[in-house]
Design an enzyme around this catalytic site. Structure first.
Site, PDB file in Angstrom:
ATOM      1  N   HIS A 158     -17.555  28.818   3.320  1.00  0.00           N
ATOM      2  CA  HIS A 158     -16.838  28.076   2.278  1.00  0.00           C
ATOM      3  C   HIS A 158     -17.071  28.716   0.914  1.00  0.00           C
ATOM      4  CE1 HIS A 158     -15.408  24.345   0.197  1.00  0.00           C
ATOM      5  NE2 HIS A 158     -16.332  24.686  -0.686  1.00  0.00           N
ATOM      6  N   GLU A 159     -18.317  29.077   0.613  1.00  0.00           N
ATOM      7  CA  GLU A 159     -18.635  29.679  -0.682  1.00  0.00           C
ATOM      8  C   GLU A 159     -18.064  31.090  -0.799  1.00  0.00           C
ATOM      9  OE1 GLU A 159     -19.658  27.794  -2.913  1.00  0.00           O
ATOM     10  OE2 GLU A 159     -20.231  26.136  -1.609  1.00  0.00           O
ATOM     11  N   HIS A 162     -14.544  30.850  -1.781  1.00  0.00           N
ATOM     12  CA  HIS A 162     -14.374  30.636  -3.222  1.00  0.00           C
ATOM     13  C   HIS A 162     -14.358  31.978  -3.960  1.00  0.00           C
ATOM     14  CE1 HIS A 162     -14.208  26.379  -3.976  1.00  0.00           C
ATOM     15  NE2 HIS A 162     -15.291  26.134  -3.272  1.00  0.00           N
ATOM     16  N   GLU A 234     -11.233  22.886  -3.412  1.00  0.00           N
ATOM     17  CA  GLU A 234     -12.164  22.646  -2.314  1.00  0.00           C
ATOM     18  C   GLU A 234     -11.435  22.612  -0.980  1.00  0.00           C
ATOM     19  OE1 GLU A 234     -15.545  22.567  -2.247  1.00  0.00           O
ATOM     20  OE2 GLU A 234     -15.229  23.307  -4.286  1.00  0.00           O
TER      21      GLU A 234
END
Length: 306
Positions: A158-159, A162, A234
């Site tokens: 997930h990071e 980003h 998100e």
């Protein structure tokens, strides 16, 4: 998670306030600057073109300075221990580095992010940095102690998503626009407020004080837009994380996070510091508008519907 955005917003407010203090001191001791916005033209005698140009320059300068400082600020405030991939590492550190690098290569990143761990009981992670080339992915010790291997991989994916999506740069551009409006309208409000002062001496004090008061107020209002953008990104990062680590691991990471939040809430009977920091408690009302993350149930639902 919420660390990335909260640190950036805090840095942006500090930078913008510093610029305003310096400019106010220059205005006070040289007599230049503020008069350029009041030349008798336009409605209320304000030169909106000059004020608009000034607001644009200051607004985007504050935003880009904040972006340039973001990685350093995160390391300093969170006391992140950056792991040297070529140096000695513990088995846990090696695991984190290997996951970040493997997922970064899968995402097509040409430069590997810096990898760090910070000592905190909260279950959290964040990615920050001024560019894909100079990014940082950091996880908390609490996350490593609480989550299993698949959940950790989902969080890291997930990071990394980003970073790959360029969310920090996109947010910087948005924050620059917000800053421009904040500076513009806070100056107009301060000019109008200063006209109520009885004399020049008091007028200067009222003007400077009003700038900071209205700037803080409008910054808070502007943060609603930034937080709405954060919530939208998100969902996008969840999809990116699912592409990198697999949807099952990404969903498992979100469920593990929700399980942790539920356990902590039941244990304490309230939201503890770690949960409040993550901004993912799912509360409604006004608090939801200031949350950097959408409700976990909604994130899980959307991910499963892909």
């Amino acid at each position: 998670m919420g660390k990335r955005f909260m640190l950036f917003i805090l840095t942006n407010i500090l930078v913008l306030t510093t610029i305003m203090i310096v400019w106010s001191l220059i205005t006070m001791y040289t007599g230049i600057g503020e008069g350029g916005f009041q030349d008798g033209s336009g409605i209320l005698g304000i030169d909106y073109v000059a004020l608009g140009v000034f607001s644009l320059i200051v607004g985007f300068a504050g935003s880009f300075i904040s972006l340039a400082m973001s990685r350093w600020m995160a390391k300093t405030m969170m006391k992140v221990k950056v792991i040297d991939p070529g140096g000695p590492m513990s088995s846990q550190e090696r695991m984190v580095v290997e996951k970040v690098h493997r997922l970064s290569r899968a995402a097509g990143l040409m430069h590997m992010p810096e990898v760090g761990i910070y000592n905190s009981p909260e279950v959290n992670a964040f990615a920050t940095g001024p560019s894909k080339k100079r990014s940082l992915v950091a996880v908390s010790s609490g996350l490593l102690q609480t989550m299993d291997d698949d959940a950790i991989e989902g969080v890291i994916a997930h990071e990394v998503a980003h970073v790959n999506n360029g969310d920090m740069v996109t947010m910087t551009l948005l924050q620059g626009v917000i800053n421009t409006f904040v500076v513009f309208f806070s100056r107009i409000a301060a000019i109008l407020a200063s006209r109520l002062a009885p004399n020049d001496g008091v007028r200067i004090i009222v003007h400077i004080a009003s700038i900071f008061i209205f700037q803080i107020l409008f910054s808070i209002l502007g943060s609603l837009v930034v937080m709405a953008f954060s919530r939208y990104r998100e969902f996008h990062a969840d999809r990116g994380g699912a592409d990198l680590a697999g949807r099952d691991k990404m969903a498992h990471a979100l469920r593990s996070l929700k399980s942790y939040v539920d356990r902590a809430s039941v244990k304490d009977g309230r939201d503890d510091t770690a949960i409040a920091t993550m901004k993912i408690n799912g509360k409604g009302g006004i608090s939801k508008l200031f949350s950097s993350h959408p409700d976990l149930d909604e994130r899980i639902r959307r991910l499963e519907e892909q």
